[in-house]
Design an enzyme around this catalytic site. Structure first.
Site, PDB file in Angstrom:
ATOM      1  N   LYS A 116      33.104  30.198  38.640  1.00  0.00           N
ATOM      2  CA  LYS A 116      31.899  30.934  38.193  1.00  0.00           C
ATOM      3  C   LYS A 116      32.288  31.929  37.110  1.00  0.00           C
ATOM      4  CE  LYS A 116      30.231  34.794  40.457  1.00  0.00           C
ATOM      5  NZ  LYS A 116      29.931  35.873  39.560  1.00  0.00           N
ATOM      6  N   ASN A 117      33.394  32.663  37.325  1.00  0.00           N
ATOM      7  CA  ASN A 117      33.738  33.741  36.405  1.00  0.00           C
ATOM      8  C   ASN A 117      34.470  33.261  35.164  1.00  0.00           C
ATOM      9  OD1 ASN A 117      32.402  35.398  38.101  1.00  0.00           O
ATOM     10  ND2 ASN A 117      34.219  36.243  39.079  1.00  0.00           N
TER      11      ASN A 117
ATOM     12  N   ARG B 150      29.574  50.549  37.973  1.00  0.00           N
ATOM     13  CA  ARG B 150      29.659  49.401  37.041  1.00  0.00           C
ATOM     14  C   ARG B 150      29.108  49.759  35.654  1.00  0.00           C
ATOM     15  NH1 ARG B 150      28.751  43.654  39.873  1.00  0.00           N
ATOM     16  NH2 ARG B 150      30.503  43.121  38.518  1.00  0.00           N
TER      17      ARG B 150
ATOM     18  N   CYS C 106      26.052  42.518  41.537  1.00  0.00           N
ATOM     19  CA  CYS C 106      26.314  43.084  42.860  1.00  0.00           C
ATOM     20  C   CYS C 106      26.484  44.598  42.765  1.00  0.00           C
ATOM     21  CB  CYS C 106      27.577  42.469  43.447  1.00  0.00           C
ATOM     22  SG  CYS C 106      27.412  40.698  43.745  1.00  0.00           S
TER      23      CYS C 106
ATOM     24  N   ASP D  79      37.457  40.400  44.648  1.00  0.00           N
ATOM     25  CA  ASP D  79      36.427  39.558  45.264  1.00  0.00           C
ATOM     26  C   ASP D  79      36.904  38.958  46.578  1.00  0.00           C
ATOM     27  OD1 ASP D  79      35.368  38.216  42.050  1.00  0.00           O
ATOM     28  OD2 ASP D  79      34.908  40.092  43.065  1.00  0.00           O
TER      29      ASP D  79
ATOM     30  N   ARG E  84      25.313  40.334  36.442  1.00  0.00           N
ATOM     31  CA  ARG E  84      26.228  41.132  35.614  1.00  0.00           C
ATOM     32  C   ARG E  84      26.603  40.363  34.354  1.00  0.00           C
ATOM     33  NH1 ARG E  84      28.292  46.365  34.840  1.00  0.00           N
ATOM     34  NH2 ARG E  84      30.341  46.212  33.855  1.00  0.00           N
TER      35      ARG E  84
HETATM   36  C1  EPZ Z   1      34.104  40.645  36.767  1.00  0.00           C
HETATM   37  O1  EPZ Z   1      33.143  41.675  36.864  1.00  0.00           O
HETATM   38  C2  EPZ Z   1      33.659  39.576  37.741  1.00  0.00           C
HETATM   39  N1  EPZ Z   1      32.356  39.071  37.340  1.00  0.00           N
HETATM   40  C3  EPZ Z   1      33.586  40.163  39.146  1.00  0.00           C
HETATM   41  O2  EPZ Z   1      33.227  39.106  40.032  1.00  0.00           O
HETATM   42  C4  EPZ Z   1      34.971  40.683  39.525  1.00  0.00           C
HETATM   43  O3  EPZ Z   1      34.885  41.294  40.793  1.00  0.00           O
HETATM   44  C5  EPZ Z   1      35.425  41.702  38.473  1.00  0.00           C
HETATM   45  O4  EPZ Z   1      35.398  41.115  37.160  1.00  0.00           O
HETATM   46  C6  EPZ Z   1      36.836  42.214  38.729  1.00  0.00           C
HETATM   47  O5  EPZ Z   1      37.736  41.132  38.776  1.00  0.00           O
HETATM   48  C7  EPZ Z   1      32.288  38.145  36.349  1.00  0.00           C
HETATM   49  O6  EPZ Z   1      33.279  37.789  35.741  1.00  0.00           O
HETATM   50  C8  EPZ Z   1      30.925  37.609  36.056  1.00  0.00           C
HETATM   51  P1  EPZ Z   1      35.220  44.784  35.530  1.00  0.00           P
HETATM   52  P2  EPZ Z   1      33.157  42.876  35.785  1.00  0.00           P
HETATM   53  O7  EPZ Z   1      34.596  45.077  34.233  1.00  0.00           O
HETATM   54  O8  EPZ Z   1      33.520  42.336  34.459  1.00  0.00           O
HETATM   55  C9  EPZ Z   1      34.878  49.472  35.603  1.00  0.00           C
HETATM   56  C10 EPZ Z   1      31.964  38.098  41.726  1.00  0.00           C
HETATM   57  O9  EPZ Z   1      31.738  38.338  42.921  1.00  0.00           O
HETATM   58  N2  EPZ Z   1      34.307  49.355  34.252  1.00  0.00           N
HETATM   59  O10 EPZ Z   1      36.614  44.281  35.581  1.00  0.00           O
HETATM   60  O11 EPZ Z   1      31.901  43.629  35.909  1.00  0.00           O
HETATM   61  C11 EPZ Z   1      33.896  48.997  36.665  1.00  0.00           C
HETATM   62  O12 EPZ Z   1      33.013  50.032  37.028  1.00  0.00           O
HETATM   63  C12 EPZ Z   1      31.972  39.219  40.725  1.00  0.00           C
HETATM   64  O13 EPZ Z   1      32.214  36.952  41.259  1.00  0.00           O
HETATM   65  C13 EPZ Z   1      34.105  50.515  33.500  1.00  0.00           C
HETATM   66  O14 EPZ Z   1      34.398  51.620  33.949  1.00  0.00           O
HETATM   67  O15 EPZ Z   1      34.332  43.763  36.351  1.00  0.00           O
HETATM   68  C14 EPZ Z   1      34.787  48.603  37.808  1.00  0.00           C
HETATM   69  O16 EPZ Z   1      35.071  49.737  38.586  1.00  0.00           O
HETATM   70  C15 EPZ Z   1      31.771  40.568  41.390  1.00  0.00           C
HETATM   71  N3  EPZ Z   1      33.559  50.396  32.257  1.00  0.00           N
HETATM   72  C16 EPZ Z   1      36.048  48.125  37.103  1.00  0.00           C
HETATM   73  O17 EPZ Z   1      35.984  48.578  35.762  1.00  0.00           O
HETATM   74  C17 EPZ Z   1      33.226  49.171  31.727  1.00  0.00           C
HETATM   75  O18 EPZ Z   1      32.752  49.124  30.571  1.00  0.00           O
HETATM   76  C18 EPZ Z   1      36.195  46.630  37.074  1.00  0.00           C
HETATM   77  O19 EPZ Z   1      35.081  46.089  36.429  1.00  0.00           O
HETATM   78  C19 EPZ Z   1      33.453  48.022  32.506  1.00  0.00           C
HETATM   79  C20 EPZ Z   1      33.994  48.136  33.761  1.00  0.00           C
END
Ligand code: EPZ
Length: 417
Positions: free
Chosen positions: A22-23, A121, A116, A305, A92
């Site tokens: 998916k990701n 986020r 989610c 995850d 997202r």
């Molecule tokens: C991706 O989400 C995945 N989703 C998530 O999978 C996964 O849990 C996550 O990466 C971490 O591996 C998809 O790829 C569609 P992040 P993403 O940006 O990109 C902070 C699932 O269940 N952050 O790595 O949203 C954020 O708040 C989903 O399949 C900022 O501060 O994750 C978080 O605490 C859930 N500023 C951390 O980084 C930003 O601009 C990680 O978020 C972006 C993120």
């Protein structure tokens, strides 16, 4: 609203081949808009987020269809200005359309993405990176607006946190920027390597993906291609944790075992027997696990995850377990649902503490997010009796048919409309 009825207490035995991730597929469906010609993605499961992405692409003016596991995306010359709020706020992954629409339309107003509820986020890293590339960016509570008066220009940018999504947004944008972009502090997840491989096959020149420093030689024309995304490592984690908890013997094929190392080591420490090759994992369990403590974090640590999935497997483990998530501040909303089954769990900050119990009781449960919902299925499979799970729409975002997935291993799950 659909419900799942889950009969617990049976071992899981059988073989499964993992679908595309998916990701991986979700950012690729957005990145396809950077190309001048069609892209075709293979082995794509019919996930709710894929369906939503197809609807979003249609609304924007691209042609996109899913047929028999194949997604074909035909880019347009120009895209509509308005991305529908209902679709965008349902996942997202909508954030991945920011960069391609900015590059193609020169201006984009996007409702804030949904997804989610795992914490705040924010999207500040996506936006500050685009600004560093030359975009003007403004956001309010509900919308983000980006525009360019001339092509993006390559730059050096460092992410303050290895955000998966922000890394993917900036790689996409850098492909269209004139000159060289160097991104440091990048996320190293396999799905980022997969996106880079897809874009490189389209004609991009991206090096370093999978490490913390990625370099992009931008401004090259991109032509679409046929591509099979990586297998889904979180679907694999879901099934492995369920088999560990229920007992049994499962063989996963089309599974990159190297991308599951952290989880497999934890399951072995908990008492499972694991035999891996490059693309298969065999797991045997007697269903009586030992407590372990784990920390989920940026790759190659245990995937965030997978945290709730592992926690579900440890609810009956003998001793005290702890699962800590260093990525999201509110990962364990599923804890109160575990407690309805008689589990002894406590959320302390970013950690879930578990005192193993001898038995889990059936209960009426409510899924509140994708992986937390899948964790309820894992817990219900290892419980006595029949549990009922509401909120299946969350689970459908990331699993094509979770009842069939576990049904192939001998589990009894029934979906009611
Ligand atoms: C991706 O989400 C995945 N989703 C998530 O999978 C996964 O849990 C996550 O990466 C971490 O591996 C998809 O790829 C569609 P992040 P993403 O940006 O990109 C902070 C699932 O269940 N952050 O790595 O949203 C954020 O708040 C989903 O399949 C900022 O501060 O994750 C978080 O605490 C859930 N500023 C951390 O980084 C930003 O601009 C990680 O978020 C972006 C993120």
């Amino acid at each position: 609203m659909a419900q799942l009825l889950v009969k617990g207490g049976r071992p899981l035995t059988g073989e499964l081949s993992m679908p595309a991730a998916k990701n991986s597929i979700l950012p690729m469906m957005a990145a396809a808009l950077l190309c001048e010609t069609d892209s075709c993605f293979e082995q794509v499961p019919a996930l709710r987020d894929v369906t939503t992405s197809l609807a979003l692409l249609h609304q924007l003016g691209a042609k996109a269809q899913w047929s028999g596991g194949r997604v074909r995306i035909c880019p347009a010359k120009q895209y509509g200005k308005a991305a529908p709020q209902k679709l965008v706020s349902s996942m997202r992954s909508s954030i991945f359309y920011l960069a391609p629409l900015l590059v193609k339309n020169h201006t984009v107003t996007l409702p804030k993405p949904g997804g989610c509820r795992l914490g705040a986020r924010p999207i500040d890293l996506h936006l500050s990176g685009l600004a560093a590339l030359g975009a003007s960016v403004c956001e309010d509570a509900n919308f983000v607006k980006c525009s360019i008066s001339r092509p993006l220009v390559g730059t050096n940018f460092c992410l303050s946190f290895p955000s998966v999504g922000a890394t993917e947004t900036l790689v996409m944008a850098a492909c269209s920027a004139k000159g060289t972009t160097t991104l440091c502090g990048c996320a190293k997840e396999p799905e980022i390597v997969d996106l880079a491989n897809y874009l490189n096959r389209c004609g991009a020149q991206i090096t370093g993906a999978g490490g913390s420093c990625i370099t992009v030689q931008g401004g090259r024309p991109l032509t679409g291609c046929r591509y099979t995304p990586l297998p889904d490592r979180i679907t694999a984690a879901t099934v492995l944790c369920a088999a560990a908890a229920c007992g049994g013997r499962i063989l996963l094929e089309n599974t990159r075992s190297g991308q599951l190392s952290a989880l497999l080591q934890l399951l072995e420490r908990a008492g499972c027997r694991v035999y891996s090759t490059f693309d298969t994992v065999l797991l045997e369990s007697d269903g009586h696990l030992r407590a372990v403590s784990a920390q989920a974090g940026p790759y190659p640590q245990l995937a965030t995850d997978a945290g709730p999935l592992l926690a579900a497997a440890l609810l009956k483990a003998s001793g005290q377990s702890t699962v800590t998530d260093t990525v999201f501040e509110a990962r364990f909303a599923c804890a109160e649902q575990f407690a309805k089954m008689g589990a002894r769990v406590w959320v302390k900050g970013r950690s879930l503490q578990i005192a193993g119990v001898r038995q889990l009781e059936p209960a009426h449960l409510n899924a509140q997010d994708l992986r937390g919902g899948a964790a309820l299925v894992v817990a219900a499979l290892s419980a006595r009796g029949e549990s009922q799970i509401d909120g299946v729409c969350h689970i459908d975002r990331g699993y094509e048919d979770i009842a069939a997935l576990f049904g192939a291993l001998g589990a009894k799950l029934t979906r009611t409309p």
